[in-house]
Design a protein around this motif. Structure first.
Motif, short mmCIF file in Angstrom:
data_model
loop_
_atom_site.label_atom_id
_atom_site.label_comp_id
_atom_site.label_asym_id
_atom_site.label_seq_id
_atom_site.Cartn_x
_atom_site.Cartn_y
_atom_site.Cartn_z
N GLU A 59 -0.82 -1.16 -11.75
CA GLU A 59 0.46 -1.73 -11.36
C GLU A 59 0.80 -2.94 -12.22
OE1 GLU A 59 1.27 -1.63 -6.78
OE2 GLU A 59 -0.88 -2.01 -7.10
N ILE A 60 -0.20 -3.76 -12.50
CA ILE A 60 0.02 -4.95 -13.32
C ILE A 60 0.37 -4.56 -14.75
CG2 ILE A 60 -1.09 -7.00 -14.31
CD1 ILE A 60 -2.82 -7.07 -11.72
N ARG A 108 -9.04 -5.68 -3.70
CA ARG A 108 -8.07 -5.67 -2.59
C ARG A 108 -8.75 -6.03 -1.28
NH1 ARG A 108 -3.00 -3.50 -3.27
NH2 ARG A 108 -2.65 -2.59 -5.31
N TRP A 148 -1.32 -15.35 -11.06
CA TRP A 148 -2.74 -15.03 -11.14
C TRP A 148 -3.48 -16.26 -10.62
CZ3 TRP A 148 -4.43 -10.37 -13.62
CH2 TRP A 148 -5.81 -10.17 -13.56
N PHE A 205 -0.76 -9.42 -1.79
CA PHE A 205 -0.08 -9.67 -3.06
C PHE A 205 -0.97 -9.42 -4.27
CE2 PHE A 205 1.96 -12.22 0.23
CZ PHE A 205 3.22 -11.65 0.18
N VAL A 206 -2.10 -8.78 -4.05
CA VAL A 206 -3.00 -8.43 -5.14
C VAL A 206 -2.67 -7.01 -5.57
CG1 VAL A 206 -5.39 -8.11 -5.86
CG2 VAL A 206 -4.80 -9.96 -4.30
N GLN A 207 -2.28 -6.84 -6.82
CA GLN A 207 -1.91 -5.53 -7.33
C GLN A 207 -3.10 -4.85 -7.99
OE1 GLN A 207 1.38 -6.82 -9.88
NE2 GLN A 207 2.72 -5.54 -8.62
N ALA A 208 -3.04 -3.54 -8.02
CA ALA A 208 -4.04 -2.76 -8.74
C ALA A 208 -3.82 -2.95 -10.24
CB ALA A 208 -3.93 -1.28 -8.36
N LEU A 268 -9.13 -8.87 -8.74
CA LEU A 268 -8.21 -7.80 -8.33
C LEU A 268 -8.76 -6.96 -7.18
CD1 LEU A 268 -7.05 -6.68 -11.87
CD2 LEU A 268 -5.95 -8.29 -10.31
N ASN A 321 3.88 -3.00 -15.12
CA ASN A 321 5.00 -3.74 -14.54
C ASN A 321 5.94 -4.19 -15.65
OD1 ASN A 321 6.69 -5.74 -13.35
ND2 ASN A 321 5.18 -6.03 -11.75
#
Length: 109
Positions: A80-81, A69, A12, A74-77, A67, A84
């Motif tokens: 998704e975070i 985009r 992060w 490499f920035v996830q929604a 976050l 994970n």
């Protein structure tokens, strides 16, 4: 010891660093060339093993601007975070890493 050669960890950050010239690079990723290094008797890590699932949920909730985009691969929604599996495993990996550090620096009897 006890850690996989490849770990899924939390990142992060948007910043990075240049380790000292004589530092030993210990970890890299596709998204960040310097993830961890050892310099003399210090260990530096860029990724986050200390995040709890609650910390991650708070970051997602309160740092939504991080976050966005904006063309960054490499920035996830948020979903998704939060979903994970690594978010449930990173604290265990931190425990193993810290135990290794303590074991390596225990005074000899």
């Amino acid at each position: 010891r006890g850690l996989e050669p490849e770990l899924a960890v939390m990142q992060w950050h948007g910043d990075t660093y240049r380790p000292p010239a004589d530092a030993a690079l210990l970890a890299t990723s596709e998204g960040c060339n310097q993830q961890a290094f050892r310099y003399r008797n210090a260990l530096a890590i860029q990724f986050h093993l200390e995040f709890s699932p609650q910390t991650i949920e708070r970051l997602v909730r309160h740092c939504k601007e991080d976050l966005q985009r904006s063309g960054q691969p490499f920035v996830q929604a948020p979903g998704e975070i939060l979903n994970n599996p690594c978010t449930q495993q990173i604290n265990e990996r931190m425990r193993i890493l810290l135990e290794n550090i303590v074991a390596d620096h225990r005074p000899l009897d």
